[in-house]
Design a protein around this motif. Structure first.
Motif, PDB file in Angstrom:
ATOM      1  N   GLU A 399       0.789  -1.226   0.000  1.00  0.00           N
ATOM      2  CA  GLU A 399       0.000   0.000   0.000  1.00  0.00           C
ATOM      3  C   GLU A 399       0.822   1.277   0.000  1.00  0.00           C
ATOM      4  OE1 GLU A 399      -2.396  -0.400   3.476  1.00  0.00           O
ATOM      5  OE2 GLU A 399      -3.773  -1.831   2.545  1.00  0.00           O
ATOM      6  N   ARG A 400       1.939   1.297   0.732  1.00  0.00           N
ATOM      7  CA  ARG A 400       2.651   2.569   0.892  1.00  0.00           C
ATOM      8  C   ARG A 400       3.996   2.320   1.565  1.00  0.00           C
ATOM      9  NH1 ARG A 400      -1.398   2.055   4.571  1.00  0.00           N
ATOM     10  NH2 ARG A 400      -0.844   2.160   6.778  1.00  0.00           N
ATOM     11  N   ALA A 401       4.805   3.387   1.585  1.00  0.00           N
ATOM     12  CA  ALA A 401       6.055   3.335   2.336  1.00  0.00           C
ATOM     13  C   ALA A 401       5.741   3.370   3.824  1.00  0.00           C
ATOM     14  CB  ALA A 401       6.942   4.515   1.953  1.00  0.00           C
ATOM     15  N   GLY A 406      13.153   2.483   3.785  1.00  0.00           N
ATOM     16  CA  GLY A 406      13.332   1.285   2.970  1.00  0.00           C
ATOM     17  C   GLY A 406      12.247   0.249   3.132  1.00  0.00           C
ATOM     18  N   GLN A 407      11.375   0.427   4.106  1.00  0.00           N
ATOM     19  CA  GLN A 407      10.303  -0.542   4.325  1.00  0.00           C
ATOM     20  C   GLN A 407       9.047  -0.152   3.559  1.00  0.00           C
ATOM     21  OE1 GLN A 407       9.250  -1.231   8.413  1.00  0.00           O
ATOM     22  NE2 GLN A 407      10.589  -3.006   8.601  1.00  0.00           N
ATOM     23  N   ILE A 408       8.385  -1.170   3.011  1.00  0.00           N
ATOM     24  CA  ILE A 408       7.087  -1.007   2.373  1.00  0.00           C
ATOM     25  C   ILE A 408       6.088  -1.853   3.159  1.00  0.00           C
ATOM     26  CG2 ILE A 408       5.773  -1.154   0.229  1.00  0.00           C
ATOM     27  CD1 ILE A 408       8.139   0.772   0.112  1.00  0.00           C
ATOM     28  N   VAL A 409       4.893  -1.308   3.370  1.00  0.00           N
ATOM     29  CA  VAL A 409       3.888  -2.019   4.156  1.00  0.00           C
ATOM     30  C   VAL A 409       2.676  -2.318   3.291  1.00  0.00           C
ATOM     31  CG1 VAL A 409       2.827   0.123   5.033  1.00  0.00           C
ATOM     32  CG2 VAL A 409       2.539  -2.014   6.304  1.00  0.00           C
ATOM     33  N   GLY A 410       2.131  -3.486   3.505  1.00  0.00           N
ATOM     34  CA  GLY A 410       0.887  -3.880   2.860  1.00  0.00           C
ATOM     35  C   GLY A 410       0.052  -4.681   3.832  1.00  0.00           C
ATOM     36  N   ARG A 411      -0.971  -5.337   3.316  1.00  0.00           N
ATOM     37  CA  ARG A 411      -1.842  -6.136   4.182  1.00  0.00           C
ATOM     38  C   ARG A 411      -2.059  -7.521   3.578  1.00  0.00           C
ATOM     39  NH1 ARG A 411      -3.993  -3.635   8.540  1.00  0.00           N
ATOM     40  NH2 ARG A 411      -3.823  -1.356   8.549  1.00  0.00           N
ATOM     41  N   THR A 412      -2.170  -8.485   4.486  1.00  0.00           N
ATOM     42  CA  THR A 412      -2.488  -9.845   4.078  1.00  0.00           C
ATOM     43  C   THR A 412      -3.977  -9.939   3.760  1.00  0.00           C
ATOM     44  OG1 THR A 412      -3.093 -10.673   6.270  1.00  0.00           O
ATOM     45  CG2 THR A 412      -0.733 -10.651   5.702  1.00  0.00           C
ATOM     46  N   ALA A 413      -4.397 -11.109   3.342  1.00  0.00           N
ATOM     47  CA  ALA A 413      -5.822 -11.329   3.090  1.00  0.00           C
ATOM     48  C   ALA A 413      -6.653 -11.140   4.348  1.00  0.00           C
ATOM     49  CB  ALA A 413      -6.033 -12.739   2.531  1.00  0.00           C
ATOM     50  N   TRP A 414      -6.019 -11.281   5.526  1.00  0.00           N
ATOM     51  CA  TRP A 414      -6.726 -11.187   6.814  1.00  0.00           C
ATOM     52  C   TRP A 414      -6.497  -9.838   7.487  1.00  0.00           C
ATOM     53  CZ3 TRP A 414      -3.598 -15.174   5.173  1.00  0.00           C
ATOM     54  CH2 TRP A 414      -4.281 -16.314   4.727  1.00  0.00           C
ATOM     55  N   LEU A 415      -6.099  -8.846   6.694  1.00  0.00           N
ATOM     56  CA  LEU A 415      -5.929  -7.453   7.125  1.00  0.00           C
ATOM     57  C   LEU A 415      -4.761  -7.231   8.085  1.00  0.00           C
ATOM     58  CD1 LEU A 415      -9.571  -6.065   7.563  1.00  0.00           C
ATOM     59  CD2 LEU A 415      -7.872  -5.409   5.861  1.00  0.00           C
ATOM     60  N   GLN A 416      -3.869  -8.192   8.206  1.00  0.00           N
ATOM     61  CA  GLN A 416      -2.690  -7.961   9.039  1.00  0.00           C
ATOM     62  C   GLN A 416      -1.683  -7.095   8.287  1.00  0.00           C
ATOM     63  OE1 GLN A 416      -2.695 -12.024   8.497  1.00  0.00           O
ATOM     64  NE2 GLN A 416      -2.277 -12.549  10.632  1.00  0.00           N
ATOM     65  N   ILE A 427       4.520  -1.032  -4.686  1.00  0.00           N
ATOM     66  CA  ILE A 427       3.235  -0.519  -4.201  1.00  0.00           C
ATOM     67  C   ILE A 427       2.176  -0.719  -5.271  1.00  0.00           C
ATOM     68  CG2 ILE A 427       1.975   1.569  -3.525  1.00  0.00           C
ATOM     69  CD1 ILE A 427       4.576   2.527  -2.193  1.00  0.00           C
ATOM     70  N   GLY A 428       1.053  -1.300  -4.869  1.00  0.00           N
ATOM     71  CA  GLY A 428      -0.021  -1.615  -5.805  1.00  0.00           C
ATOM     72  C   GLY A 428       0.007  -3.038  -6.302  1.00  0.00           C
ATOM     73  N   GLN A 429       1.061  -3.798  -5.966  1.00  0.00           N
ATOM     74  CA  GLN A 429       1.150  -5.190  -6.388  1.00  0.00           C
ATOM     75  C   GLN A 429       0.776  -6.131  -5.245  1.00  0.00           C
ATOM     76  OE1 GLN A 429       4.499  -6.436  -8.963  1.00  0.00           O
ATOM     77  NE2 GLN A 429       5.389  -4.447  -8.464  1.00  0.00           N
ATOM     78  N   VAL A 430       0.260  -7.306  -5.625  1.00  0.00           N
ATOM     79  CA  VAL A 430       0.048  -8.404  -4.678  1.00  0.00           C
ATOM     80  C   VAL A 430       1.197  -9.382  -4.882  1.00  0.00           C
ATOM     81  CG1 VAL A 430      -1.474 -10.260  -3.929  1.00  0.00           C
ATOM     82  CG2 VAL A 430      -2.452  -8.113  -4.779  1.00  0.00           C
ATOM     83  N   LEU A 431       2.013  -9.553  -3.841  1.00  0.00           N
ATOM     84  CA  LEU A 431       3.219 -10.374  -3.952  1.00  0.00           C
ATOM     85  C   LEU A 431       3.314 -11.338  -2.771  1.00  0.00           C
ATOM     86  CD1 LEU A 431       5.742  -7.558  -4.944  1.00  0.00           C
ATOM     87  CD2 LEU A 431       4.743  -9.275  -6.475  1.00  0.00           C
ATOM     88  N   PRO A 432       3.934 -12.510  -2.995  1.00  0.00           N
ATOM     89  CA  PRO A 432       4.107 -13.462  -1.894  1.00  0.00           C
ATOM     90  C   PRO A 432       5.212 -13.006  -0.950  1.00  0.00           C
ATOM     91  CG  PRO A 432       5.110 -14.325  -3.894  1.00  0.00           C
ATOM     92  CD  PRO A 432       4.411 -13.060  -4.292  1.00  0.00           C
ATOM     93  N   VAL A 433       4.945 -13.115   0.335  1.00  0.00           N
ATOM     94  CA  VAL A 433       5.899 -12.725   1.374  1.00  0.00           C
ATOM     95  C   VAL A 433       6.051 -13.882   2.355  1.00  0.00           C
ATOM     96  CG1 VAL A 433       6.310 -11.153   3.321  1.00  0.00           C
ATOM     97  CG2 VAL A 433       5.353 -10.273   1.170  1.00  0.00           C
ATOM     98  N   THR A 434       7.278 -14.225   2.646  1.00  0.00           N
ATOM     99  CA  THR A 434       7.548 -15.216   3.682  1.00  0.00           C
ATOM    100  C   THR A 434       7.667 -14.501   5.022  1.00  0.00           C
ATOM    101  OG1 THR A 434       8.695 -16.662   2.112  1.00  0.00           O
ATOM    102  CG2 THR A 434       9.097 -17.039   4.463  1.00  0.00           C
ATOM    103  N   ILE A 435       6.790 -14.833   5.953  1.00  0.00           N
ATOM    104  CA  ILE A 435       6.743 -14.164   7.252  1.00  0.00           C
ATOM    105  C   ILE A 435       7.829 -14.739   8.158  1.00  0.00           C
ATOM    106  CG2 ILE A 435       5.299 -13.562   9.222  1.00  0.00           C
ATOM    107  CD1 ILE A 435       4.407 -12.421   6.467  1.00  0.00           C
ATOM    108  N   GLU A 436       8.642 -13.843   8.692  1.00  0.00           N
ATOM    109  CA  GLU A 436       9.775 -14.265   9.512  1.00  0.00           C
ATOM    110  C   GLU A 436       9.591 -13.986  10.998  1.00  0.00           C
ATOM    111  OE1 GLU A 436      12.787 -11.997   7.544  1.00  0.00           O
ATOM    112  OE2 GLU A 436      13.310 -13.656   6.193  1.00  0.00           O
TER     113      GLU A 436
END
Length: 466
Positions: A399-401, A406-416, A427-436
């Motif tokens: 969604e945004r910086a 250097g960090q970009i933030v977005g939301r999962t399907a469950w709004l996290q 920003i604006g893309q849906v991409l796979p993220v491995t949660i660490e």
């Protein structure tokens, strides 16, 4: 050319008010107003109020006291500041606001804000203006599209109102009295709105209404469409990656909505479904028109349609006459359902509602103690849900910086919220993220796949902190 006038809106409460505030900005743009985040130099300040929370009215009057001082200071500097009160407190107490707060220029209900230019002109000519009618269809007819620049400024996710009002008349709730009866927008107008948003880079749409799954708008075929069918149609619009809706009532979950969750990858597996209590006697006293078992069965229908679906809810603690045994039934329901999050509140009476006349009150101390127990349980479930994401790869809509460089933030399907180190180009893309890891309520991870450098989205220059 006259310099633009500055508009500051402070919104309280629900998503409907957030949406209404955005449309007030759009409405007043044609009158030469531009939005400002600072109240100090605003030419027009609008308090967009909510009547759901405790002492909502007094909070408004307290804020108006502060604004009166600022308005007087502006006058001494030779600058005119106008003050308007909008929203549900305005609807419920319009005459009282006019009487108690002489500093207010305009009072306008939630169904009448599209008349703001005329009301401001009336206030300029006659001193004050008040309008709190219920012309919902007129408001829906008026809803002109926001300008592309306004859409881009608000980001890649957007609310779209599809329904207003409520016919349920829960005994604790003022919404039927402040927002009126259930009214739905025609399907064609909603499609036009969503297509326009998609054309301007919006990727996620949240359909909103006081009782959104009571949606019954007229379709292009002349028939009444339920929410599930509307979602099916919106999922076909190019550019829309995600669909959500809020807030729902358990009694209005029909087969078309369940099928939409089963069939539409774009419909996110996260449902806000308020239950309020786990006690059947309390639910009946609330006039909720469902039992705890009914609610369980609705949850089971969702889960049968989509196994990864998660839920949030609303709870009221200390409703008049609630016993310890009845509160324990609420705790038991929470344990049985398992929530990814929830909102919980102590009961407070709303003037004019049936529950306000109920005499079997629960003491403040009991309500405090019960609320702590309920919130501890909900927090533990939310924490467990978030921790279960560690090690998994999940899709994130960016969604945004973020605040950290250097960090970009977005939301999962469950709004996290999920944070990664990456270029703003994502920003604006849906991409796979491995949660660490997990930091409070935010997920931290890294992109699971190398990302080809795309053309920057309309939002890649946004630097608003998360």
């Amino acid at each position: 050319m006259k310099p633009p006038r500055k508009l500051h809106i402070k919104s309280y409460g629900c998503q409907m008010n957030v949406y209404d505030a955005q449309r007030m900005v759009d409405t007043l743009a044609g009158e030469g107003f531009v939005e400002t985040a600072s109240v100090d130099d605003a030419d027009l300040v609008i308090l967009n109020t909510c009547h759901i929370r405790e002492k909502a009215s007094e909070k408004v009057y307290s804020e108006l006291g502060r604004l009166r001082v600022m308005k007087d200071d502006a006058a001494r500097q030779g600058r005119e500041m106008k003050i308007a009160v909008a929203g549900c407190v305005a609807q419920a107490e319009g005459e009282e606001i006019i009487r108690r707060a002489p500093t207010v220029d305009v009072v306008v209900g939630p169904q009448s804000y599209h008349h703001l230019p005329q009301l401001l002109a009336r206030a300029q000519a006659h001193g004050r203006a008040l309008e709190t009618e219920f012309p919902v269809e007129d408001k829906f007819e008026f809803l002109a599209p926001p300008k592309p620049a306004a859409i881009r400024a608000r980001g890649i996710s957007s609310f779209v109102t599809v329904q207003e009002g409520c016919d349920k008349f829960c005994t604790f709730c003022v919404v039927p009295y402040t927002r009126g009866a259930e009214v739905s927008r025609p399907v064609g107008k909603i499609i036009d709105d969503v297509m326009r948003l998609a054309d301007n880079g919006v990727r996620e749409i949240t359909l909103i209404g006081q009782n959104v799954n009571a949606y019954h708008g007229e379709g292009p075929d002349g028939r009444v469409w339920p929410l599930g069918r509307l979602l099916q149609r919106l999922a076909e619009i190019p550019g829309i990656a995600r669909l959500r809706y809020s807030t729902s009532h358990p009694r209005d979950v029909d087969d078309s909505l369940i099928e939409a969750h089963r069939d539409l990858p774009a419909l996110m597996p996260f449902v806000h479904l308020p239950v309020q209590s786990g006690s059947d006697r309390v639910l009946a006293a609330m006039n909720r028109r469902h039992t705890a078992r009914d609610y369980h069965e609705v949850i089971d229908r969702f889960r049968a349609a989509r196994q990864d679906i998660a839920f949030s809810s609303d709870f009221i603690v200390g409703f008049p006459g609630e016993t310890e045994e009845e509160f324990s039934a609420t705790l038991a329901l929470v344990m049985q359902i398992g929530y990814a999050g929830a909102y919980s509140f102590k009961y407070s009476p709303r003037p004019g509602t049936p529950a306000a006349d109920m005499r079997e009150t629960v003491s403040a101390a009991e309500m405090d103690e019960r609320l702590v127990r309920l919130q501890d349980l909900i927090d533990s479930q939310q924490s467990a849900f978030n921790k279960a994401m560690i090690g998994k790869t999940v899709d994130v809509l960016f969604e945004r910086a973020a605040r950290n460089p250097g960090q970009i933030v977005g939301r999962t399907a469950w709004l996290q919220p999920a944070h990664v180190m990456a270029s703003p180009d994502i920003i604006g893309q849906v991409l796979p993220v491995t949660i660490e890891s997990l930091e409070r309520y935010s997920l931290l991870g890294e992109l699971a796949l190398p990302v080809a450098r795309p053309q920057p989205s309309p939002f890649s220059q946004m630097t608003t902190g998360a």
